[in-house]
Design a protein around this motif. Structure first.
Motif, PDB file in Angstrom:
ATOM      1  N   ILE A  79      40.409 -42.545  33.473  1.00 30.15           N
ATOM      2  CA  ILE A  79      41.614 -42.410  34.283  1.00 30.15           C
ATOM      3  C   ILE A  79      41.814 -43.713  35.058  1.00 30.15           C
ATOM      4  O   ILE A  79      41.032 -44.050  35.944  1.00 30.15           O
ATOM      5  CB  ILE A  79      41.505 -41.220  35.249  1.00 30.15           C
ATOM      6  N   LEU A  80      42.874 -44.452  34.717  1.00 25.49           N
ATOM      7  CA  LEU A  80      43.147 -45.720  35.377  1.00 25.49           C
ATOM      8  C   LEU A  80      43.915 -45.530  36.675  1.00 25.49           C
ATOM      9  O   LEU A  80      43.602 -46.151  37.690  1.00 25.49           O
ATOM     10  CB  LEU A  80      43.955 -46.631  34.440  1.00 25.49           C
ATOM     11  N   LYS A  81      44.938 -44.650  36.654  1.00 30.65           N
ATOM     12  CA  LYS A  81      45.781 -44.515  37.833  1.00 30.65           C
ATOM     13  C   LYS A  81      46.465 -43.150  37.862  1.00 30.65           C
ATOM     14  O   LYS A  81      46.939 -42.671  36.838  1.00 30.65           O
ATOM     15  CB  LYS A  81      46.849 -45.625  37.835  1.00 30.65           C
TER      16      LYS A  81
ATOM     17  N   VAL B 285      52.138 -38.310  34.774  1.00 30.86           N
ATOM     18  CA  VAL B 285      51.313 -38.022  35.948  1.00 30.86           C
ATOM     19  C   VAL B 285      50.149 -38.989  36.102  1.00 30.86           C
ATOM     20  O   VAL B 285      49.625 -39.152  37.202  1.00 30.86           O
ATOM     21  CB  VAL B 285      50.784 -36.570  35.907  1.00 30.86           C
ATOM     22  N   CYS B 286      49.720 -39.615  35.000  1.00 27.07           N
ATOM     23  CA  CYS B 286      48.622 -40.562  35.122  1.00 27.07           C
ATOM     24  C   CYS B 286      48.593 -41.503  33.929  1.00 27.07           C
ATOM     25  O   CYS B 286      49.242 -41.261  32.909  1.00 27.07           O
ATOM     26  CB  CYS B 286      47.270 -39.849  35.248  1.00 27.07           C
ATOM     27  N   GLU B 287      47.832 -42.586  34.090  1.00 23.91           N
ATOM     28  CA  GLU B 287      47.607 -43.531  33.007  1.00 23.91           C
ATOM     29  C   GLU B 287      46.124 -43.537  32.688  1.00 23.91           C
ATOM     30  O   GLU B 287      45.284 -43.593  33.587  1.00 23.91           O
ATOM     31  CB  GLU B 287      48.050 -44.943  33.410  1.00 23.91           C
ATOM     32  N   VAL B 288      45.793 -43.431  31.403  1.00 21.12           N
ATOM     33  CA  VAL B 288      44.394 -43.413  30.990  1.00 21.12           C
ATOM     34  C   VAL B 288      44.163 -44.520  29.968  1.00 21.12           C
ATOM     35  O   VAL B 288      45.087 -44.960  29.283  1.00 21.12           O
ATOM     36  CB  VAL B 288      43.999 -42.047  30.387  1.00 21.12           C
ATOM     37  N   GLU B 289      42.925 -44.951  29.890  1.00 20.98           N
ATOM     38  CA  GLU B 289      42.549 -45.955  28.896  1.00 20.98           C
ATOM     39  C   GLU B 289      41.535 -45.362  27.945  1.00 20.98           C
ATOM     40  O   GLU B 289      40.491 -44.866  28.360  1.00 20.98           O
ATOM     41  CB  GLU B 289      41.960 -47.203  29.552  1.00 20.98           C
ATOM     42  N   THR B 290      41.871 -45.388  26.665  1.00 21.06           N
ATOM     43  CA  THR B 290      40.949 -44.939  25.635  1.00 21.06           C
ATOM     44  C   THR B 290      40.246 -46.163  25.062  1.00 21.06           C
ATOM     45  O   THR B 290      40.420 -47.276  25.547  1.00 21.06           O
ATOM     46  CB  THR B 290      41.701 -44.198  24.526  1.00 21.06           C
ATOM     47  N   ALA B 291      39.482 -45.940  24.020  1.00 16.18           N
ATOM     48  CA  ALA B 291      38.822 -47.062  23.370  1.00 16.18           C
ATOM     49  C   ALA B 291      39.800 -47.923  22.596  1.00 16.18           C
ATOM     50  O   ALA B 291      39.427 -48.959  22.074  1.00 16.18           O
ATOM     51  CB  ALA B 291      37.735 -46.534  22.418  1.00 16.18           C
ATOM     52  N   LYS B 292      41.073 -47.510  22.529  1.00 19.05           N
ATOM     53  CA  LYS B 292      42.051 -48.255  21.749  1.00 19.05           C
ATOM     54  C   LYS B 292      43.177 -48.835  22.582  1.00 19.05           C
ATOM     55  O   LYS B 292      43.690 -49.909  22.269  1.00 19.05           O
ATOM     56  CB  LYS B 292      42.638 -47.360  20.646  1.00 19.05           C
ATOM     57  N   ALA B 293      43.593 -48.147  23.621  1.00 17.88           N
ATOM     58  CA  ALA B 293      44.743 -48.647  24.383  1.00 17.88           C
ATOM     59  C   ALA B 293      44.882 -47.870  25.681  1.00 17.88           C
ATOM     60  O   ALA B 293      44.231 -46.845  25.904  1.00 17.88           O
ATOM     61  CB  ALA B 293      46.023 -48.509  23.557  1.00 17.88           C
ATOM     62  N   ALA B 294      45.767 -48.375  26.551  1.00 12.49           N
ATOM     63  CA  ALA B 294      46.139 -47.662  27.771  1.00 12.49           C
ATOM     64  C   ALA B 294      47.355 -46.793  27.454  1.00 12.49           C
ATOM     65  O   ALA B 294      48.302 -47.249  26.816  1.00 12.49           O
ATOM     66  CB  ALA B 294      46.464 -48.641  28.893  1.00 12.49           C
ATOM     67  N   VAL B 295      47.315 -45.536  27.878  1.00 12.43           N
ATOM     68  CA  VAL B 295      48.358 -44.572  27.526  1.00 12.43           C
ATOM     69  C   VAL B 295      48.771 -43.794  28.767  1.00 12.43           C
ATOM     70  O   VAL B 295      47.925 -43.423  29.590  1.00 12.43           O
ATOM     71  CB  VAL B 295      47.854 -43.582  26.452  1.00 12.43           C
ATOM     72  N   GLU B 296      50.064 -43.562  28.935  1.00 10.91           N
ATOM     73  CA  GLU B 296      50.567 -42.731  30.026  1.00 10.91           C
ATOM     74  C   GLU B 296      50.665 -41.290  29.542  1.00 10.91           C
ATOM     75  O   GLU B 296      51.152 -41.024  28.443  1.00 10.91           O
ATOM     76  CB  GLU B 296      51.937 -43.233  30.493  1.00 10.91           C
ATOM     77  N   LEU B 297      50.225 -40.354  30.387  1.00  8.98           N
ATOM     78  CA  LEU B 297      50.208 -38.942  30.002  1.00  8.98           C
ATOM     79  C   LEU B 297      51.308 -38.170  30.737  1.00  8.98           C
ATOM     80  O   LEU B 297      51.300 -38.110  31.966  1.00  8.98           O
ATOM     81  CB  LEU B 297      48.851 -38.314  30.326  1.00  8.98           C
ATOM     82  N   PRO B 298      52.259 -37.577  29.997  1.00  7.63           N
ATOM     83  CA  PRO B 298      53.258 -36.715  30.623  1.00  7.63           C
ATOM     84  C   PRO B 298      52.744 -35.285  30.703  1.00  7.63           C
ATOM     85  O   PRO B 298      51.950 -34.859  29.869  1.00  7.63           O
ATOM     86  CB  PRO B 298      54.443 -36.819  29.661  1.00  7.63           C
TER      87      PRO B 298
ATOM     88  N   LEU C 186      43.824 -32.760  41.806  1.00  8.84           N
ATOM     89  CA  LEU C 186      43.432 -33.752  40.815  1.00  8.84           C
ATOM     90  C   LEU C 186      41.938 -33.564  40.600  1.00  8.84           C
ATOM     91  O   LEU C 186      41.145 -33.704  41.528  1.00  8.84           O
ATOM     92  CB  LEU C 186      43.730 -35.172  41.311  1.00  8.84           C
ATOM     93  N   ARG C 187      41.552 -33.231  39.378  1.00  8.24           N
ATOM     94  CA  ARG C 187      40.166 -32.878  39.123  1.00  8.24           C
ATOM     95  C   ARG C 187      39.220 -34.078  39.143  1.00  8.24           C
ATOM     96  O   ARG C 187      38.022 -33.925  39.371  1.00  8.24           O
ATOM     97  CB  ARG C 187      40.047 -32.189  37.754  1.00  8.24           C
ATOM     98  N   PHE C 188      39.737 -35.275  38.859  1.00  5.53           N
ATOM     99  CA  PHE C 188      38.895 -36.463  38.810  1.00  5.53           C
ATOM    100  C   PHE C 188      39.583 -37.618  39.538  1.00  5.53           C
ATOM    101  O   PHE C 188      40.808 -37.741  39.484  1.00  5.53           O
ATOM    102  CB  PHE C 188      38.626 -36.893  37.359  1.00  5.53           C
ATOM    103  N   PRO C 189      38.832 -38.473  40.195  1.00  6.93           N
ATOM    104  CA  PRO C 189      39.427 -39.651  40.847  1.00  6.93           C
ATOM    105  C   PRO C 189      39.667 -40.761  39.839  1.00  6.93           C
ATOM    106  O   PRO C 189      39.178 -40.708  38.698  1.00  6.93           O
ATOM    107  CB  PRO C 189      38.355 -40.062  41.856  1.00  6.93           C
ATOM    108  N   GLU C 190      40.410 -41.773  40.239  1.00  6.50           N
ATOM    109  CA  GLU C 190      40.641 -42.934  39.382  1.00  6.50           C
ATOM    110  C   GLU C 190      39.306 -43.613  39.083  1.00  6.50           C
ATOM    111  O   GLU C 190      38.427 -43.677  39.926  1.00  6.50           O
ATOM    112  CB  GLU C 190      41.594 -43.916  40.073  1.00  6.50           C
ATOM    113  N   GLY C 191      39.180 -44.105  37.858  1.00  6.42           N
ATOM    114  CA  GLY C 191      37.939 -44.758  37.457  1.00  6.42           C
ATOM    115  C   GLY C 191      36.969 -43.837  36.751  1.00  6.42           C
ATOM    116  O   GLY C 191      35.948 -44.291  36.227  1.00  6.42           O
ATOM    117  N   SER C 192      37.280 -42.531  36.704  1.00  7.52           N
ATOM    118  CA  SER C 192      36.381 -41.579  36.049  1.00  7.52           C
ATOM    119  C   SER C 192      36.581 -41.615  34.536  1.00  7.52           C
ATOM    120  O   SER C 192      37.695 -41.731  34.045  1.00  7.52           O
ATOM    121  CB  SER C 192      36.648 -40.156  36.553  1.00  7.52           C
TER     122      SER C 192
END
Length: 480
Positions: A28-30, A45-58, A68-74
């Motif tokens: 979870i980036l942001k 609602v958030c932006e995550v980074e996978t092993a392939k790219a950064a993706v925004e999740l609607p 929010l179950r996890f903080p940024e950086g998790s």
């Protein structure tokens, strides 16, 4: 497939989806929302980074953010709940602040985990966006270690030292450590509960784990028979200087996300595909003149026109003339797979590491269409918005090291492809032209290819064709 569940109180759990093909986790980036914010169907609602790219999740429904179950950086496993949303409009008990929970152990509401799969699928729900579903089996949590103690049965003195786990039961407080450190401890067989933490706020570091792992062999046999401290005790601190480092003189960056995947892919490619690299130095003065002319062309107004555009077109023409170079090696079936399409990869350096998005069906595109596709690819990569789908299915790649002033290199083939063309810096150099030494625009090309698929003759023909077109760009018309 679904990424959400709902309990009786109207809370819906949005789970980390598999945004690629077979990915198991994402960071979870942001967060773009906070508890109490109203969200609507399709809102990011958030932006995550996978092993392939950064993706925004609607998020696929309307409601109010409960937790929010996890903080940024998790780093979170696919199928794990990351946000709870109240969609029922009723009152829900306030959630504990997410910052109080270690990154790898965010709490999950007990009713959500206990509800059978058949009961957690609400009727008439908004369909989940394509590509954001996860298999039902992937949403099951692994049982946690340690016996669970119901809260109401635990003595008050013990309850003061316990934390709620993801199943609503109380277990002994887990040592604080980031996911990579936990994995290191698991690989080395170190119990984190026995490690002395030296990090800020009591967080266990990699050095702490190494220090605990080093004396493990001598300490183990001595423990049962030695009731008092012996030589094994001082040995615990002895290895520390070997792994310690000066934070003012060194910076350690965890390898994860795109960089981790790139490293694994490059190692796999380098030691799986037998690489051969050939070089050619050419006069591209005419190509540079054509670039300037095309910038004035009405059909290309507003599009990205540069030498890379003509180099890409030249490679596509060379592949058309030598189609066997556009292939892949199927190790499982021991087959060579000839591709009748070209998904042209363009290596791009980004803040998150090297990525190789590709232009789908590049062989069918006209020069203006190719220019538009290149412009969109570069802009998206610079913004860090390249999707995993854009990096899948490539067949041949171009890497332009010339933008860094480098003459050329020996590029490593992108996994699953047959060849990669490296373009060096274009420089004004003395060159023999029409029998006289003149200043000309010169560059060096390097073509690496998989020698299982491409022999020296075929590889040489492809490189020679690219060179001939760039020296005499009119061949783009006659050979295309």
């Amino acid at each position: 497939m679904t990424t959400m569940t709902e309990n009786a109180s109207g809370l819906r759990e949005f789970k980390m989806p598999d945004v690629g093909e077979g990915l198991t986790e994402a960071e979870i980036l942001k967060w773009y929302v906070q508890p109490g914010d109203t969200v609507t169907d399709g809102q990011v609602v958030c932006e995550v980074e996978t092993a392939k790219a950064a993706v925004e999740l609607p998020i696929p429904y309307n409601g109010v953010v409960h937790e929010l179950r996890f903080p940024e950086g998790s780093t979170v496993d696919v199928g794990t709940s990351i946000i709870a949303v109240n969609v029922g409009g009723g009152t829900v008990a306030p959630a504990a602040p997410v910052a109080e929970t270690p990154a790898a152990e965010a709490p999950v509401q007990a009713p959500v985990q206990e509800a059978p799969a058949e009961e957690t699928k609400p009727q008439g729900r908004t369909p989940v966006l394509v590509g954001y579903g996860v298999a039902e089996s992937s949403t099951k949590r692994r049982p946690r270690k340690g016996a669970e103690i119901p809260a109401q049965e635990a003595p008050a003195a013990i309850q003061g030292e316990l934390n709620l786990n993801g199943h609503g039961a109380r277990t002994a407080e887990r040592p604080l450590a980031k996911p990579p450190v936990r994995k290191l401890a698991k690989d080395l067989g170190v119990d984190l509960a026995s490690v002395v933490a030296s990090g800020p706020d009591g967080i266990i570091t990699r050095e702490d784990v190494h220090a605990a792992a080093a004396p493990a062999a001598p300490v183990a046999p001595a423990a049962p028979s030695a009731p008092e401290p012996v030589a094994a005790q001082p040995a615990v601190a002895a290895p520390a200087p070997a792994v310690a480092y000066d934070a003012a003189r060194e910076t350690r960056v965890p390898v994860k996300g795109v960089r981790k995947m790139t490293a694994q892919a490059m190692v796999g490619s380098a030691f799986t595909a037998p690489h051969v690299t050939e070089f050619v130095t050419i006069d591209v003065t005419r190509t540079m003149k054509l670039v300037e002319e095309l910038k004035q062309d009405k059909e290309l107004q507003g599009l990205r026109v540069n030498p890379l555009l003509l180099i890409a077109k030249a490679l596509l023409v060379a592949i058309k003339r030598n189609p066997d170079v556009n292939a892949s090696w199927d190790e499982a079936n021991q087959e060579i797979v000839l591709k009748h399409y070209v998904n042209l990869g363009i290596a791009a350096a980004t803040p998150r590491g090297l990525i190789v998005p590709n232009i789908k069906d590049a062989h069918e595109k006209t020069l203006p269409q190719l220019a538009q596709a290149l412009g969109e690819l570069v802009s998206t990569a610079r913004e860090g918005k390249t999707s995993p789908a854009a990096m899948q299915g490539g067949t041949v790649t171009i890497t332009n090291v010339g933008v860094f002033g480098v003459d050329t290199g020996t590029p490593i083939i992108n996994p699953g492809e047959s060849a990669i063309l490296a373009v060096g810096a274009i420089k004004l150099q003395p060159w023999v032209h029409k029998g006289k030494v003149k200043p000309r625009q010169v560059t060096t090309l390097a073509l690496s290819f998989d020698h299982r698929l491409v022999d020296g003759e075929l590889g040489s023909k492809v490189l020679a064709d690219v060179a001939a077109i760039l020296e005499q760009p009119k061949r783009l018309i006659t050979w295309a």
